[in-house]
Write an enzyme that holds these catalytic residues in place. Structure first.
Site, PDB file in Angstrom:
ATOM      1  CG  LEU A 159      11.833   1.236  -1.178  1.00  0.00           C
ATOM      2  CD1 LEU A 159      11.929   2.743  -1.026  1.00  0.00           C
ATOM      3  CD2 LEU A 159      11.030   0.631  -0.032  1.00  0.00           C
ATOM      4  CG  HIS A 160       9.014  -3.982  -6.088  1.00  0.00           C
ATOM      5  ND1 HIS A 160       9.830  -4.652  -5.212  1.00  0.00           N
ATOM      6  CD2 HIS A 160       8.031  -4.862  -6.405  1.00  0.00           C
ATOM      7  CE1 HIS A 160       9.377  -5.876  -5.016  1.00  0.00           C
ATOM      8  NE2 HIS A 160       8.270  -6.031  -5.723  1.00  0.00           N
ATOM      9  NE  ARG A 161       5.714  -6.010  -2.182  1.00  0.00           N
ATOM     10  CZ  ARG A 161       5.767  -6.968  -3.096  1.00  0.00           C
ATOM     11  NH1 ARG A 161       4.961  -6.955  -4.121  1.00  0.00           N
ATOM     12  NH2 ARG A 161       6.618  -7.952  -2.990  1.00  0.00           N
TER      13      ARG A 161
END
Ligand code: UD1
Ligand code: UDP
Length: 355
Positions: free
Chosen positions: A199-201
């Site tokens: 996850l990195h958005r």
């Protein structure tokens, strides 16, 4: 002909590697410029080694900053390079700030611009990447699309058909080439069945309430199955700021891993939960079920043809779809057209015929 490639962040390297190799075979003179947008060893250097990309000729060393600061610094430093090197063509990749900054510089200096991964649209302008895609595709002279929805999007935006080339997916070229070399990381814990998470958005990790909801769901899943979560530096910072600690050792938060290790982790996963663009594509190629924690995707082919499913930011939906996969009801998919390992060759054929 003198060609400059611009790369800056993790997902650029897998896309640039096959184009650089195919152009090298054709004897074209190439310069690689790294903007320095990503700079940790495991977000940049490791990929040059693993994917046998020639080391960058120049690193602009811009590092992190706000969108305006980062974009502006790349523009200032890249303009100097372009004025000195006078390339005939600049090739940019994907949808990151480095891509948009370089495209603006080229357009203003009248330098021919090629965009690899053109035409993708999420139609969500709250994503910084969507702004970058729109700008770059308006400015590019050669637009290389990974799927035919890309061609349709570009034509709808008034881009002339003769500029658009459906070549297939360069990120998948790298996957095809490297899959035989994929190797599992050496973990201290036993690796049975597992779910792989990334996850990195900003929409998922920058907002503490959303991040807490997501981590609670991931933590709950780890009571049923081992969860391996290589953490992007943006996410690591956000988790530190909410003081997050996993409640069980069945949730393994690890540093980002190299490409060959991540490939093995994807290949052998029971399911992947992600908000990454590239990972939606790689899981589709590998036939591994993917749950994407986003309301939309610029890669609809991975949902229509592949194994991807959008669960939005709805944690009930994520839990439901994950337990359905764990109980053996995973979505089956196919490999999209021209995701065949030859996209870089198609790009190089077109570039080498330029006058
Ligand atoms: C960028 C891209 C995104 C892409 C992602 C791939 C933009 C707008 N975003 O997002 O499209 O999906 O890369 O991973 O271009 N940091 C480090 N070490 C690094 C790099 C970053 O610690 O090597 C930290 C910094 O605190 C930085 C933060 O991560 O502020 C975010 O980095 P940045 O490059 O601005 O955006 P990403 O979230 O990585
Ligand atoms: N990747 C990797 N190590 C990791 C996580 C991802 O090598 O720990 C690779 C992944 O296989 C894919 C690319 O990084 O090739 C995707 O990059 P990212 O998710 O950072 O960016 P996005 O595709 O969302 O722009």
């Amino acid at each position: 002909m003198k060609i400059i490639h611009i790369v800056g962040a993790r997902p650029n390297f897998m896309k640039a590697a096959p184009a650089i190799a195919a152009l090298h075979k054709r004897g074209l003179k190439q310069t690689i410029i790294h903007t320095g947008q990503h700079y940790d060893k495991n977000m940049s250097e490791v990929f040059f080694q693993e994917l046998c990309i020639p080391l960058p000729d120049i690193n602009l060393g811009v590092g992190s900053g706000s969108h305006a600061v980062q974009t502006a610094q790349i523009m200032i430093k890249f303009e100097e390079v372009v004025l000195k090197e006078t390339p005939d063509l600049v090739v940019v990749y994907g949808d990151i700030n480095s891509t948009a900054a370089a495209a603006l510089v080229c357009a203003k200096l009248g330098i021919r611009l090629a965009h690899v991964e053109a035409g993708l649209r999420s139609r969500d302008r709250s994503m910084p990447e969507e702004i970058n895609r729109l700008v770059v595709d308006q400015l590019a002279d050669l637009l290389f699309t990974p799927s035919q929805d890309g061609d349709e999007n570009l034509k709808r935006e008034g881009i002339a058909s003769e500029k658009i080339h459906f070549v297939g997916n360069l990120m998948i070229d790298t996957l095809v080439r490297q899959l035989p070399h994929a190797k599992r990381p050496d973990f201290k814990f036993a690796l049975g069945k597992y779910v792989l998470v990334t996850l990195h958005r900003p929409s998922n990790v920058d907002e503490p309430i959303m991040l807490e909801k997501l981590m609670k769901t991931v933590d709950e899943a780890s009571r049923e199955i081992l969860v391996i979560f290589p953490i992007h530096p943006r996410t690591r910072q956000r988790l530190a700021s909410i003081n997050y600690k996993p409640t069980t050792s069945n949730l393994q938060l690890i540093d980002p891993v190299g490409y060959l290790e991540f490939l093995a982790l994807q290949r052998d996963a029971t399911a992947v939960v992600t908000d990454s663009g590239g990972i939606q594509e790689e899981t589709t190629y590998l036939g591994v079920p993917c749950l994407t924690v986003r309301e939309n995707t610029e890669r609809p082919i991975t949902v229509e043809v592949g194994t991807n499913m959008l669960v939005g930011q709805d944690m009930c939906r994520l839990k439901k779809e994950l337990s359905s996969i764990l109980s053996g009801h995973a979505k089956k998919g196919q490999i999209p057209l021209l995701w065949d390992g030859m996209a870089g060759e198609r790009v190089a054929d077109i570039i080498s015929k330029l006058k």
